[in-house]
Write an enzyme that holds these catalytic residues in place. Structure first.
Site, PDB file in Angstrom:
ATOM      1  N   GLN A   1       0.820  -1.206   0.000  1.00 39.83           N
ATOM      2  CA  GLN A   1       0.000   0.000   0.000  1.00 39.83           C
ATOM      3  C   GLN A   1       0.853   1.255   0.000  1.00 39.83           C
ATOM      4  O   GLN A   1       2.085   1.194   0.081  1.00 39.83           O
ATOM      5  CB  GLN A   1      -0.940  -0.016   1.208  1.00 39.83           C
ATOM      6  CG  GLN A   1      -0.226  -0.194   2.537  1.00 39.83           C
ATOM      7  CD  GLN A   1      -1.188  -0.383   3.697  1.00 39.83           C
ATOM      8  OE1 GLN A   1      -1.153   0.382   4.662  1.00 39.83           O
ATOM      9  NE2 GLN A   1      -2.040  -1.405   3.619  1.00 39.83           N
TER      10      GLN A   1
ATOM     11  N   HIS B   1       0.447   5.796   1.044  1.00 42.14           N
ATOM     12  CA  HIS B   1      -0.357   6.906   1.552  1.00 42.14           C
ATOM     13  C   HIS B   1       0.052   8.198   0.841  1.00 42.14           C
ATOM     14  O   HIS B   1       1.230   8.403   0.525  1.00 42.14           O
ATOM     15  CB  HIS B   1      -0.145   7.098   3.054  1.00 42.14           C
ATOM     16  CG  HIS B   1      -0.310   5.853   3.856  1.00 42.14           C
ATOM     17  ND1 HIS B   1      -1.480   5.128   3.887  1.00 42.14           N
ATOM     18  CD2 HIS B   1       0.556   5.190   4.670  1.00 42.14           C
ATOM     19  CE1 HIS B   1      -1.329   4.087   4.675  1.00 42.14           C
ATOM     20  NE2 HIS B   1      -0.104   4.100   5.165  1.00 42.14           N
TER      21      HIS B   1
ATOM     22  N   GLU C   1       3.892   7.879   8.789  1.00 45.34           N
ATOM     23  CA  GLU C   1       3.858   6.928   9.878  1.00 45.34           C
ATOM     24  C   GLU C   1       5.240   6.346  10.131  1.00 45.34           C
ATOM     25  O   GLU C   1       6.188   6.567   9.356  1.00 45.34           O
ATOM     26  CB  GLU C   1       2.854   5.801   9.602  1.00 45.34           C
ATOM     27  CG  GLU C   1       3.174   4.934   8.402  1.00 45.34           C
ATOM     28  CD  GLU C   1       2.042   3.959   8.082  1.00 45.34           C
ATOM     29  OE1 GLU C   1       0.873   4.252   8.390  1.00 45.34           O
ATOM     30  OE2 GLU C   1       2.336   2.900   7.496  1.00 45.34           O
TER      31      GLU C   1
ATOM     32  N   ARG D   1      -4.545   0.772  -1.383  1.00 46.78           N
ATOM     33  CA  ARG D   1      -4.068  -0.608  -1.468  1.00 46.78           C
ATOM     34  C   ARG D   1      -3.708  -0.927  -2.919  1.00 46.78           C
ATOM     35  O   ARG D   1      -4.547  -0.816  -3.816  1.00 46.78           O
ATOM     36  CB  ARG D   1      -5.152  -1.552  -0.935  1.00 46.78           C
ATOM     37  CG  ARG D   1      -4.692  -2.975  -0.688  1.00 46.78           C
ATOM     38  CD  ARG D   1      -5.829  -3.828  -0.117  1.00 46.78           C
ATOM     39  NE  ARG D   1      -6.315  -3.306   1.143  1.00 46.78           N
ATOM     40  CZ  ARG D   1      -7.534  -2.830   1.349  1.00 46.78           C
ATOM     41  NH1 ARG D   1      -8.407  -2.784   0.351  1.00 46.78           N
ATOM     42  NH2 ARG D   1      -7.895  -2.388   2.532  1.00 46.78           N
TER      43      ARG D   1
END
Length: 240
Positions: A32, A34, A51, A129
């Site tokens: 995936q 972001h 993250e 995803r």
């Protein structure tokens, strides 16, 4: 929770921009990506997602997918995700306890099987995803390929944490994360508007609430944190 992954989410007070998760995997999770702030806002979202992962434990053959073995264009990334060839094009990094990984927006990534980790992230529900090993879940190839920077992982995204010292692990655009020991909490001075606290060893308390390893606290005033001798923990805070 399902057969592939267990997750424990610790949500801070409403409108707080951070989220902490404990993640435990028995199978590889999806590949995936972001978006960053500008990409997310162009899609009607409040912000992108940055993250990081602190590895609690890992089985001997465990790996993390971070980056691709070579640069991929937007079209090539979408095509290889659609065909499944992306699995072989990912950089699969051996992983062990006490490693720390920064996952900036745009980084193509996946968590492998046999990994237990703490994830600290911007509290935004946006994940594109790209590939899910044939499992029947929705993919987001157009958006994912458009926001990705598919390339080998820069070396500075990974470091080993020294359990014996307090240190800043991440000083990103929106997110700061520190590893702290009870004998040196000075780095908390940067968390002027509070912090998410994830104990790793020992016990700590703040504002009359006690937490142990595997738990999490939101602390409005980090000056109230009291850690027992030998305790250590992660602290994450938002940078405006």
């Amino acid at each position: 929770m399902d057969g592939r992954v267990g997750e424990i989410w610790f949500r801070p007070p409403k409108f707080n921009p951070l989220l902490v998760k404990y993640i435990f995997t028995s199978e590889r999770l999806s590949i995936q990506v972001h978006p960053d702030d500008a990409q997310a806002q162009a899609r009607g979202l409040p912000a992108g997602k940055e993250e990081c992962w602190y590895i609690l434990d890992a089985e001997p053959a465990a790996v993390l997918g971070i980056g691709t073995r070579r640069p991929l264009s937007e079209r090539e990334l979408a095509d290889t995700a659609r065909s499944g060839a992306i699995e072989a094009l990912m950089e699969w990094h051996p992983v062990r306890a006490n490693m720390f990984y920064h996952i900036p927006p745009g980084t193509v990534h996946a968590i492998g099987a046999g990994v237990s980790l703490v994830e600290i992230q911007q509290n935004v529900d946006v994940t594109y995803r790209l590939y899910d090993y044939g499992r029947p879940r929705e993919l987001h190839l157009a958006d994912g390929a458009a926001v990705a920077r598919a390339a080998p992982m820069p070396g500075d995204l990974c470091r080993e944490v020294d359990n014996a010292v307090s240190a800043i692990l991440l000083d990103g655009r929106h997110l700061a994360v520190a590893h702290l020991r009870s004998d040196d909490l000075s780095l908390l001075a940067g968390a002027k508007e509070g912090a998410m606290i994830a104990p790793l060893d020992g016990t700590l308390a703040a504002d009359g609430v006690t937490a142990h390893a595997g738990e999490c606290l939101w602390v409005d005033d980090v000056a109230t944190i009291a850690a027992e001798p030998g305790a250590r923990f992660l602290a994450g805070w938002h940078k405006a």
